[in-house]
Design a protein around this motif. Structure first.
Motif, short mmCIF file in Angstrom:
data_model
loop_
_atom_site.label_atom_id
_atom_site.label_comp_id
_atom_site.label_asym_id
_atom_site.label_seq_id
_atom_site.Cartn_x
_atom_site.Cartn_y
_atom_site.Cartn_z
N LYS A 1 0.94 -1.65 -0.71
CA LYS A 1 -0.21 0.48 -0.15
C LYS A 1 1.47 1.28 -0.15
N SER B 1 -2.99 -4.03 4.57
CA SER B 1 -3.99 -5.43 5.04
C SER B 1 -2.62 -5.53 5.97
N GLU C 1 -5.13 -1.66 -7.77
CA GLU C 1 -4.39 -1.55 -5.46
C GLU C 1 -4.20 0.09 -5.05
N GLN D 1 -7.84 1.43 -3.73
CA GLN D 1 -8.01 0.22 -2.53
C GLN D 1 -7.30 1.07 -1.27
N THR D 2 -5.81 1.71 -1.90
CA THR D 2 -5.13 2.66 -0.70
C THR D 2 -5.73 3.59 -0.22
#
Lengths: 215, 250
Positions: free
Chosen positions: B196, B250, B239, B242-243
């Motif tokens: 992340k 995570s 990715e 989501q970050t």
């Protein structure tokens, strides 16, 4: 870009579904229009959301274009792209034409300024005669042709835009990519046929409106 | 084989460049493109003209040094080849070949066909690594890795950082390079830990360098000599989103 684009794509689908009710005759079509109008504040909420989406979509498009131009100050003397499509390379152009079309379209059917002579009739139930407005507008060939022509950049814009949005949002992998690409093209074509069929049907006389024959 | 070359000549980063036309005589079809340039340079030296500067190193397609825009295509015609692996047999007698450096603001021309790609190094410095505490080398099989993950990570790790993706992109975007670097680490357990912060830092660095934005033309994938798939870009976008939504590791 992707999120606002998909929001407007959702609207385009809903708008098409509503518009196709014209084939169900004046009663159904006018009743549908009345229903929409009776939503009151909800209608305005939806309009505000769409307008905001459009605004952000246009602003990001301008920002992207400027940044991308700045990223390559000296161009190539010879540049032979291998896989990109005409639709992808002309997103800005199709977007500008569509924005102009949206302005005209709103002036025509929402503000009813461009064709007032056919835009303010009422049917026997006293409802706004939207059916008459649409059919009589499209009986004028320049209007019908302009609408059909405007659906070409819409089709191109969507054929790249839909699958592009999924790629940008990361909702894609190498197995889904060809599926999304082909589905986007198919859907874009169907949307073109759906929308363009209405002015075409009015112009060709397939859909007719005779004054006084209102139920 | 006799060819006409139209080549970008530029003395240094400050000077104005221009195209010069040269004739390449006695070109053997089995030569690589770089060997053909070597022969032209021999000839130029004989005439007292400065040789054409171009980047090259391994000449076997694995180092990522060569960086030529040949006839409007990064690394020239053909899929999955670098300029050093491009052979003259793909050209015909009398062909005119235009050779240009990579064109992107973050890739300034150093001289002739040589560009400075240290912007890529700075992106790697921003997060393209795993933090390892010192100590003995861990046993190779200590961490089990599923074959599909190992394969996918290897596909991304094939990136040689040549910059063809940027050169071929209509927007001079570096998304395929960054996506490959982000993915090959994120797919493995050792790299997953810092996935992340890595994706945020590398994308931030990419934007700071002044690369363009991805508008999904997929020219990068077509130009990549290692044929890295653009689905790594979708993976990186996923990715990154989501970050942004959930920044905690995570």
């Amino acid at each position: 870009m992707a999120v606002t684009g998909l929001m407007m794509f959702g609207f385009i689908l809903g708008h098409l579904a509503g518009n196709l009710l014209i084939y169900a005759g004046p009663d159904t079509f006018n009743a549908y229009a009345k229903k929409l109008q009776s939503l009151g504040e909800f209608l305005w909420v939806a309009r505000c959301i769409l307008l905001t989406a459009l605004l952000f979509h246009v602003l990001s498009a301008i920002q992207l274009t400027f940044e991308n131009r700045k990223a390559r100050p000296i161009g190539y003397r010879r540049y032979d792209p291998e896989v990109t499509t005409y639709a992808a390379r002309t997103m800005m152009l199709s977007g500008i034409i569509l924005t102009a079309f949206i302005v005209y379209h709103l002036l025509h059917f929402t503000f009813r300024l461009t064709h007032p002579e056919v835009s303010n009739l009422h049917d026997a139930r006293g409802n706004h005669h939207v059916y008459a407005m649409v059919v009589q507008s499209f009986r004028q060939w320049p209007v019908a042709v302009a609408y059909i022509a405007a659906m070409v950049p819409l089709c191109l814009h969507l054929s790249h835009g839909i699958s592009s949005a999924f790629q940008s949002l990361g909702l894609q992998n190498n197995r889904l990519l060809p599926v999304f690409k082909n589905a986007a093209r198919g859907i874009a074509l169907l949307i073109f046929v759906g929308y363009a069929s209405i002015p075409a049907a009015c112009l060709s006389g397939l859909i007719q409106y005779t004054a006084g024959r209102t139920p | 084989m006799k060819l006409k070359l139209r080549i970008w000549r530029q003395k240094n980063a400050q000077s104005q460049g221009r195209f010069e036309t040269y004739t390449a005589e006695n070109v053997n079809p089995h030569m690589s493109f770089l060997e053909m340039l070597d022969v032209v340079n021999e000839d130029l030296l004989g005439k007292g003209i400065d040789p054409i500067a171009f980047d090259h190193d391994c000449r076997e397609g694995i180092c990522g040094a060569c960086s030529l825009m040949i006839n409007g295509e990064a690394h020239g015609p053909g899929r999955g080849v670098t300029a050093c692996q491009l052979h003259m047999r793909v050209f015909k007698e009398g062909d005119e070949i235009t050779v240009e450096p990579w064109r992107a603001r973050p890739f300034p021309v150093v001289r002739d066909l040589v560009v400075d790609r240290s912007s890529f190094d700075r992106i790697i410095q921003a997060g393209g690594y795993i933090s390892a505490s010192t100590g003995g080398v861990p046993d190779a099989n200590a961490i089990p890795i599923g074959k599909p993950f190992a394969d996918k990570a290897m596909d991304a790790a094939a990136c040689i950082g040549c910059g063809a993706c940027v050169a071929a992109c209509p927007n001079a975007s570096a998304m395929l390079f960054v996506a490959a670097k982000v993915s090959h680490l994120a797919l493995l357990p050792q790299g997953r830990i810092e996935a992340k912060p890595r994706v945020s830092a590398m994308i931030q660095s990419m934007d700071n360098e002044g690369f363009g934005n991805c508008t999904n033309h997929f020219e990068c994938e077509a130009a990549c000599p290692k044929e890295i798939n653009a689905d790594f870009i979708a993976r990186m976008n996923r990715e990154y989103l989501q970050t942004k939504i959930c920044p905690e590791v995570s």
